[in-house]
Design a protein around this motif. Structure first.
Motif, PDB file in Angstrom:
ATOM      1  N   GLY A  16       0.828  -1.195   0.000  1.00  0.00           N
ATOM      2  CA  GLY A  16       0.000   0.000   0.000  1.00  0.00           C
ATOM      3  C   GLY A  16       0.862   1.244   0.000  1.00  0.00           C
ATOM      4  N   VAL A  17       0.236   2.365   0.134  1.00  0.00           N
ATOM      5  CA  VAL A  17       0.928   3.651   0.097  1.00  0.00           C
ATOM      6  C   VAL A  17       2.009   3.732   1.172  1.00  0.00           C
ATOM      7  CG1 VAL A  17       0.605   6.129   0.338  1.00  0.00           C
ATOM      8  CG2 VAL A  17      -1.071   4.786  -0.911  1.00  0.00           C
ATOM      9  N   SER A  18       1.735   3.233   2.346  1.00  0.00           N
ATOM     10  CA  SER A  18       2.713   3.332   3.435  1.00  0.00           C
ATOM     11  C   SER A  18       3.888   2.378   3.263  1.00  0.00           C
ATOM     12  CB  SER A  18       2.035   3.087   4.785  1.00  0.00           C
ATOM     13  OG  SER A  18       1.469   1.799   4.813  1.00  0.00           O
ATOM     14  N   SER A  19       3.780   1.411   2.362  1.00  0.00           N
ATOM     15  CA  SER A  19       4.881   0.483   2.115  1.00  0.00           C
ATOM     16  C   SER A  19       6.002   1.103   1.287  1.00  0.00           C
ATOM     17  CB  SER A  19       4.384  -0.758   1.366  1.00  0.00           C
ATOM     18  OG  SER A  19       3.346  -1.383   2.047  1.00  0.00           O
ATOM     19  N   LEU A  20       5.678   2.090   0.452  1.00  0.00           N
ATOM     20  CA  LEU A  20       6.664   2.638  -0.479  1.00  0.00           C
ATOM     21  C   LEU A  20       7.907   3.210   0.199  1.00  0.00           C
ATOM     22  CD1 LEU A  20       4.445   4.262  -3.233  1.00  0.00           C
ATOM     23  CD2 LEU A  20       5.718   2.118  -3.324  1.00  0.00           C
ATOM     24  N   PRO A  21       7.770   4.047   1.243  1.00  0.00           N
ATOM     25  CA  PRO A  21       8.989   4.560   1.877  1.00  0.00           C
ATOM     26  C   PRO A  21       9.853   3.446   2.473  1.00  0.00           C
ATOM     27  CG  PRO A  21       7.082   5.819   2.583  1.00  0.00           C
ATOM     28  CD  PRO A  21       6.570   4.644   1.817  1.00  0.00           C
ATOM     29  N   LEU A  22       9.222   2.434   3.044  1.00  0.00           N
ATOM     30  CA  LEU A  22       9.966   1.308   3.605  1.00  0.00           C
ATOM     31  C   LEU A  22      10.725   0.569   2.509  1.00  0.00           C
ATOM     32  CD1 LEU A  22      10.774  -0.697   5.806  1.00  0.00           C
ATOM     33  CD2 LEU A  22       8.577  -1.851   5.419  1.00  0.00           C
ATOM     34  N   ILE A  23      10.065   0.290   1.397  1.00  0.00           N
ATOM     35  CA  ILE A  23      10.703  -0.417   0.285  1.00  0.00           C
ATOM     36  C   ILE A  23      11.886   0.386  -0.252  1.00  0.00           C
ATOM     37  CG2 ILE A  23      10.361  -1.145  -2.110  1.00  0.00           C
ATOM     38  CD1 ILE A  23       7.513  -2.027  -1.219  1.00  0.00           C
ATOM     39  N   LYS A  24      11.711   1.686  -0.414  1.00  0.00           N
ATOM     40  CA  LYS A  24      12.809   2.524  -0.908  1.00  0.00           C
ATOM     41  C   LYS A  24      14.009   2.475   0.043  1.00  0.00           C
ATOM     42  CE  LYS A  24      10.507   5.674  -3.988  1.00  0.00           C
ATOM     43  NZ  LYS A  24      11.188   5.196  -5.171  1.00  0.00           N
ATOM     44  N   GLU A  25      13.743   2.505   1.334  1.00  0.00           N
ATOM     45  CA  GLU A  25      14.830   2.450   2.321  1.00  0.00           C
ATOM     46  C   GLU A  25      15.519   1.087   2.301  1.00  0.00           C
ATOM     47  OE1 GLU A  25      17.445   3.952   5.064  1.00  0.00           O
ATOM     48  OE2 GLU A  25      15.941   5.041   3.906  1.00  0.00           O
ATOM     49  N   LEU A  26      14.742   0.011   2.202  1.00  0.00           N
ATOM     50  CA  LEU A  26      15.320  -1.329   2.145  1.00  0.00           C
ATOM     51  C   LEU A  26      16.191  -1.489   0.893  1.00  0.00           C
ATOM     52  CD1 LEU A  26      12.249  -3.434   3.310  1.00  0.00           C
ATOM     53  CD2 LEU A  26      14.320  -2.919   4.634  1.00  0.00           C
ATOM     54  N   GLU A  27      15.724  -0.979  -0.231  1.00  0.00           N
ATOM     55  CA  GLU A  27      16.507  -1.061  -1.461  1.00  0.00           C
ATOM     56  C   GLU A  27      17.785  -0.235  -1.350  1.00  0.00           C
ATOM     57  OE1 GLU A  27      13.733   0.030  -4.542  1.00  0.00           O
ATOM     58  OE2 GLU A  27      12.976  -2.027  -4.679  1.00  0.00           O
ATOM     59  N   LYS A  28      17.675   0.948  -0.757  1.00  0.00           N
ATOM     60  CA  LYS A  28      18.833   1.828  -0.608  1.00  0.00           C
ATOM     61  C   LYS A  28      19.918   1.188   0.253  1.00  0.00           C
ATOM     62  CE  LYS A  28      18.757   5.613   1.988  1.00  0.00           C
ATOM     63  NZ  LYS A  28      18.327   6.920   2.471  1.00  0.00           N
ATOM     64  N   THR A  29      19.493   0.456   1.277  1.00  0.00           N
ATOM     65  CA  THR A  29      20.451  -0.140   2.205  1.00  0.00           C
ATOM     66  C   THR A  29      20.814  -1.585   1.856  1.00  0.00           C
ATOM     67  OG1 THR A  29      18.642  -0.752   3.696  1.00  0.00           O
ATOM     68  CG2 THR A  29      19.754   1.359   4.116  1.00  0.00           C
ATOM     69  N   GLY A  30      20.220  -2.120   0.781  1.00  0.00           N
ATOM     70  CA  GLY A  30      20.570  -3.460   0.327  1.00  0.00           C
ATOM     71  C   GLY A  30      19.980  -4.593   1.150  1.00  0.00           C
ATOM     72  N   VAL A  31      18.927  -4.315   1.897  1.00  0.00           N
ATOM     73  CA  VAL A  31      18.281  -5.355   2.711  1.00  0.00           C
ATOM     74  C   VAL A  31      17.407  -6.225   1.803  1.00  0.00           C
ATOM     75  CG1 VAL A  31      16.630  -5.773   4.578  1.00  0.00           C
ATOM     76  CG2 VAL A  31      18.304  -3.918   4.776  1.00  0.00           C
ATOM     77  N   ASP A  32      17.519  -7.540   1.972  1.00  0.00           N
ATOM     78  CA  ASP A  32      16.727  -8.489   1.199  1.00  0.00           C
ATOM     79  C   ASP A  32      15.302  -8.515   1.746  1.00  0.00           C
ATOM     80  OD1 ASP A  32      16.107 -10.582  -0.599  1.00  0.00           O
ATOM     81  OD2 ASP A  32      16.492 -12.063   0.981  1.00  0.00           O
ATOM     82  N   TYR A  33      14.328  -8.214   0.873  1.00  0.00           N
ATOM     83  CA  TYR A  33      12.933  -8.187   1.322  1.00  0.00           C
ATOM     84  C   TYR A  33      12.037  -8.851   0.290  1.00  0.00           C
ATOM     85  CZ  TYR A  33      11.976  -4.508  -2.068  1.00  0.00           C
ATOM     86  OH  TYR A  33      11.823  -3.800  -3.232  1.00  0.00           O
ATOM     87  N   LYS A  34      10.862  -9.238   0.734  1.00  0.00           N
ATOM     88  CA  LYS A  34       9.817  -9.774  -0.138  1.00  0.00           C
ATOM     89  C   LYS A  34       8.513  -9.088   0.243  1.00  0.00           C
ATOM     90  CE  LYS A  34      12.331 -13.092  -1.970  1.00  0.00           C
ATOM     91  NZ  LYS A  34      13.413 -12.492  -2.692  1.00  0.00           N
ATOM     92  N   VAL A  35       7.662  -8.900  -0.769  1.00  0.00           N
ATOM     93  CA  VAL A  35       6.331  -8.334  -0.547  1.00  0.00           C
ATOM     94  C   VAL A  35       5.304  -9.421  -0.823  1.00  0.00           C
ATOM     95  CG1 VAL A  35       4.649  -6.595  -1.274  1.00  0.00           C
ATOM     96  CG2 VAL A  35       7.089  -6.022  -1.237  1.00  0.00           C
TER      97      VAL A  35
END
Length: 91
Positions: A16-35
């Protein structure tokens, strides 16, 4: 029913809308994530698919409508434009 194991450092449930800032931060820091989500921006997609479009009223300094002249340096979105902007963030 087949199951599939997936490992990651962070699991985000729902896109959702609130997920976008988290995803951008995870990508910036190289953290492995799944949605894990059934649909991205669910309520916005339903409105878009139904052909609904309306002004999103905001209160930054005052309430505005898309047909009013305003003197701000940020865009004013309708529901359709906002959903399209959200989808652009996924690419």
């Amino acid at each position: 029913m087949a199951t599939r194991e997936t490992f990651c450092e962070v699991c985000i449930v729902g896109l959702g809308v609130s997920s976008l800032p988290l995803i951008k931060e995870l990508e910036k820091t190289g953290v492995d994530y799944k949605v894990v989500t059934s649909t991205a921006f669910g309520v916005w997609k339903k409105l878009y698919d139904a052909g609904e479009d309306f002004d999103l009223v905001t209160t930054i300094e005052s309430t505005n409508y898309s047909w009013w002249d305003y003197d701000y340096d940020f865009p004013f979105y309708t529901a359709k434009g906002y959903y399209e902007k959200l989808l652009a963030e996924l690419s």
